[in-house]
Write a protein that holds these residues in place. Structure first.
Motif, PDB file in Angstrom:
ATOM      1  N   UNK A   1       5.685   0.810  -0.559  1.00 18.09           N
ATOM      2  CA  UNK A   1       4.468   0.715   0.228  1.00 18.09           C
ATOM      3  C   UNK A   1       3.428   1.681  -0.336  1.00 18.09           C
ATOM      4  N   UNK A   2       2.268   1.151  -0.716  1.00 19.05           N
ATOM      5  CA  UNK A   2       1.204   1.952  -1.320  1.00 19.05           C
ATOM      6  C   UNK A   2       0.057   2.081  -0.321  1.00 19.05           C
ATOM      7  N   UNK A   3      -0.334   3.301  -0.013  1.00 19.01           N
ATOM      8  CA  UNK A   3      -1.432   3.569   0.900  1.00 19.01           C
ATOM      9  C   UNK A   3      -2.274   4.715   0.344  1.00 19.01           C
ATOM     10  N   UNK A   4      -3.500   4.837   0.850  1.00 14.26           N
ATOM     11  CA  UNK A   4      -4.332   5.979   0.525  1.00 14.26           C
ATOM     12  C   UNK A   4      -4.482   6.830   1.766  1.00 14.26           C
ATOM     13  N   UNK A   5      -4.100   8.115   1.666  1.00 12.20           N
ATOM     14  CA  UNK A   5      -4.150   9.030   2.811  1.00 12.20           C
ATOM     15  C   UNK A   5      -3.403   8.421   3.994  1.00 12.20           C
ATOM     16  N   UNK A   6      -2.086   8.323   3.830  1.00 13.73           N
ATOM     17  CA  UNK A   6      -1.250   7.503   4.716  1.00 13.73           C
ATOM     18  C   UNK A   6      -0.928   8.140   6.060  1.00 13.73           C
ATOM     19  N   UNK A   7      -1.173   9.403   6.233  1.00 14.95           N
ATOM     20  CA  UNK A   7      -0.618  10.097   7.401  1.00 14.95           C
ATOM     21  C   UNK A   7      -1.079   9.492   8.730  1.00 14.95           C
ATOM     22  N   UNK A   8      -2.382   9.228   8.877  1.00  7.63           N
ATOM     23  CA  UNK A   8      -2.861   8.654  10.127  1.00  7.63           C
ATOM     24  C   UNK A   8      -2.303   7.253  10.350  1.00  7.63           C
ATOM     25  N   UNK A   9      -2.236   6.471   9.282  1.00  5.11           N
ATOM     26  CA  UNK A   9      -1.653   5.124   9.399  1.00  5.11           C
ATOM     27  C   UNK A   9      -0.198   5.222   9.847  1.00  5.11           C
ATOM     28  N   UNK A  10       0.548   6.146   9.264  1.00  5.60           N
ATOM     29  CA  UNK A  10       1.966   6.288   9.604  1.00  5.60           C
ATOM     30  C   UNK A  10       2.151   6.758  11.036  1.00  5.60           C
ATOM     31  N   UNK A  11       1.245   7.605  11.502  1.00  2.16           N
ATOM     32  CA  UNK A  11       1.307   8.043  12.891  1.00  2.16           C
ATOM     33  C   UNK A  11       1.196   6.838  13.829  1.00  2.16           C
TER      34      UNK A  11
END
Length: 389
Positions: A83-93
């Protein structure tokens, strides 16, 4: 012939989403992004999900009536698919709150950019310009993503967050392999994919509040009402600051009101709040804190002690020199707090004494502390000199 792009139709039914997710499970990687709103709620409201594989790209409408996201959550935790994301922390939350699971494995392009020498917290627009040669149109950036219908321009903007990400990822992946730094990024992803990163502990909420007091009674009161605010804001799903501001919390902890009438006199606390059941909740939390045994009262370390050592300034220079030499963002190697702690302790428990950070910086930081190396200026650069015994 019209130049108007074809309309983008978000996925809004479970059958279509299941078919797409089934195909995407055979892809080597997928790119993922979200659009959400949080101005009026404690928990983020998920409004759009964008997802792409190397050949296809879709938008999912999580607000569509009857849409079941189970297959999408399953895709995010499918081990063979990166899984590729940019600045993933908020999305993961958001994903963790919705599904109880954190996506894995993961490649965060913002962290990868730091490993590759970009400045701290490189933005997506910068990476699109660098790797794709495209300047993004940001006019849709402040869209209310909860509104329906969304225009084709807004949907196209949202989709660009995963289509350009494919090229960025592939170029970064090749650079990391060439530099033999793929393992460096993997170490960073361990924290990002840990459940503990997204678990909310109300009893720790007081630590986020900015103040200088080390008074035990004050800290006990602050911990109690900060935990009350966190729990209450979650329950009624409003931003914690909308319930009661940080400044008001600090004033309450300092003045220790004994009743709702006392609470009403405190600056920053409205009469309506003080007289409400929330005001009663604050008083109850304060009374409970007064009954705590001494060993349960929180302690705050004296930060001025950590920042008084001049060795910390030398370590900052060394960090800057080493980061420039190896082409890594300094913040990724060590924070200012890390350096202050190393200057005053042996630093064994710090991340900079583990893995690639130790090889790149930690080893020489210890050598500087023990007088084995020195720093000198050479033109505009800092040079590291080895000293004789």
């Amino acid at each position: 012939m019209s130049d108007t792009p074809p309309p983008i139709v978000p996925i809004s039914d479970t059958a279509t989403l299941s078919e797409v997710c089934a195909r995407f499970k055979s892809a080597p990687y997928i790119t993922v992004d979200t659009e959400f709103m949080r101005e009026k709620t404690y928990f983020s409201k998920l409004c759009l999900i964008q997802v792409a594989n190397p050949d296809e790209a879709y938008i999912i409408d999580p607000l569509a009536d009857g849409l079941d996201l189970t297959e999408f959550w399953s895709l995010l935790t499918d081990e063979p698919v990166l899984k590729v994301l940019h600045s993933a922390r908020q999305d993961f939350e958001i994903f963790y709150q919705a599904s109880g699971k954190v996506p894995a494995p993961v490649f965060d392009t913002q962290v990868a950019a730091m490993v590759l020498g970009f400045a701290d917290s490189a933005g997506y627009q910068l990476l699109v310009e660098q790797y794709c040669g495209v300047r993004l149109d940001k006019s849709s950036r402040f869209t209310d993503w909860s509104q329906r219908p969304l225009s084709n321009k807004q949907l196209s903007y949202a989709l660009g967050d995963v289509t350009y990400l494919r090229q960025i990822y592939e170029r970064m992946r090749d650079q990391l392999d060439e530099n033999q730094r793929s393992s460096w990024l993997s170490e960073e992803m361990t924290v990002l994919t840990s459940d503990k990163t997204y678990e909310i502990d109300p009893d720790s909420a007081w630590r986020r509040l900015k103040h200088r007091s080390r008074d035990a009674v004050f800290l006990g009161q602050l911990k109690a009402i900060a935990a009350w605010r966190e729990n209450t804001a979650q329950t009624i799903n409003i931003p914690r600051a909308r319930l009661v501001s940080d400044d008001a919390l600090l004033q309450i902890a300092a003045q220790k009101p004994q009743s709702q009438a006392d609470l009403e006199k405190i600056r920053g606390v409205s009469s309506g709040f003080a007289k409400s059941k929330n005001g009663a909740g604050v008083i109850t939390a304060l009374q409970a804190a007064q009954a705590l045994p001494k060993e349960d009262i929180p302690q705050r370390k004296d930060r001025s002690v950590l920042r008084s050592n001049p060795l910390g300034d030398l370590l900052k220079l060394l960090l800057k020199a080493r980061a420039q030499e190896v082409g890594v963002a300094p913040k990724l190697i060590a924070s200012a707090d890390d350096l202050d702690r190393l200057a005053n302790t042996d630093g064994d428990r710090l991340n900079l004494m583990q893995g690639w950070r130790y090889e790149v910086f930690g080893k020489e930081a210890l050598a500087l502390k023990s007088g084995q190396i020195a720093l000198t200026a050479k033109g505009k650069d800092i040079e590291i000199l080895e000293l004789d015994d």
